[in-house]
Enzyme design. Structure first.
Site, mmCIF file in Angstrom:
data_model
loop_
_atom_site.group_PDB
_atom_site.id
_atom_site.type_symbol
_atom_site.label_atom_id
_atom_site.label_comp_id
_atom_site.label_asym_id
_atom_site.label_seq_id
_atom_site.Cartn_x
_atom_site.Cartn_y
_atom_site.Cartn_z
ATOM 1 N N CYS A 198 67.356 10.914 64.061
ATOM 2 C CA CYS A 198 68.193 11.532 63.219
ATOM 3 C C CYS A 198 69.418 10.927 62.875
ATOM 4 O O CYS A 198 70.328 11.545 61.963
ATOM 5 C CB CYS A 198 68.590 13.077 64.021
ATOM 6 S SG CYS A 198 69.361 12.671 65.543
ATOM 7 N N ASP A 219 72.039 10.469 64.789
ATOM 8 C CA ASP A 219 73.070 10.880 65.522
ATOM 9 C C ASP A 219 73.663 9.900 66.395
ATOM 10 O O ASP A 219 73.062 9.342 67.123
ATOM 11 C CB ASP A 219 72.830 12.266 66.219
ATOM 12 C CG ASP A 219 72.682 13.347 65.246
ATOM 13 O OD1 ASP A 219 73.045 13.340 63.793
ATOM 14 O OD2 ASP A 219 72.339 14.436 65.820
ATOM 15 N N CYS A 223 67.655 15.795 71.950
ATOM 16 C CA CYS A 223 69.120 15.818 71.571
ATOM 17 C C CYS A 223 69.920 15.645 72.889
ATOM 18 O O CYS A 223 70.713 14.874 72.929
ATOM 19 C CB CYS A 223 69.713 16.917 70.950
ATOM 20 S SG CYS A 223 68.696 17.654 69.446
HETATM 21 FE FE1 FES Z 1 70.055 14.295 66.439
HETATM 22 FE FE2 FES Z 1 69.938 16.573 67.671
HETATM 23 S S1 FES Z 1 69.287 16.274 65.902
HETATM 24 S S2 FES Z 1 70.827 14.709 68.261
#
Ligand code: FES
Length: 135
Positions: free
Chosen positions: A33, A35, A102
């Site tokens: 993702c 992040d 996550c």
């Molecule tokens: Fe990337 Fe939650 S969608 S850490």
């Protein structure tokens, strides 16, 4: 859906920010993702005295970051190392299955910061030995 604890930590995240001159810094990212979570911490007498996070990520990642900082603050380095991703998710009352990944960022970022701390301690000890000229 999300538990009340997740929503609370997302809306009122604890320990947000960065510690200047931190004893350990850890940053991890989720390749899928994109992040990113960064943890900085200060340690005194083997106890985590302060810890802060900066997370560029989804709500679950922010909530797990916030929760993990609360879980390890005041703990010894060894106790904090033992905190698992699963424990963070459980402390939040669970996460939806598709959001479980996550929570991996949270404990992993803390562990990375602790690794950095331990490494820096080792480097300082080595420097001390070289400085003293003794083994
Ligand atoms: Fe990337 Fe939650 S969608 S850490």
């Amino acid at each position: 859906m999300y538990s009340e604890k997740v929503i609370d930590h997302f809306n009122n995240p604890r320990n947000v920010g960065e510690i200047p001159d931190a004893d350990g810094i850890g940053q991890v990212g989720n390749a899928k993702c994109g992040d990113i979570m960064k943890i900085s911490l200060s340690v005194e007498n083997n106890i985590i005295k302060d810890i802060k996070f900066k997370t560029f990520g989804c709500g679950a990642a922010v909530a797990t970051s916030s929760m993990v900082t609360e879980m390890v603050k005041g703990k010894t380095v060894e106790e904090a190392m033992a905190v698992s991703n699963r424990a963070v998710a459980e402390a939040l009352g669970g996460l939806p299955g598709e959001k479980l990944h996550c929570s991996n960022l949270a404990a992993d970022a803390v562990h990375a910061a602790l690794d950095d701390y331990v490494e820096k301690q080792g480097t300082m000890a080595k420097k001390g030995i070289a400085f003293d000229g003794q083994t």
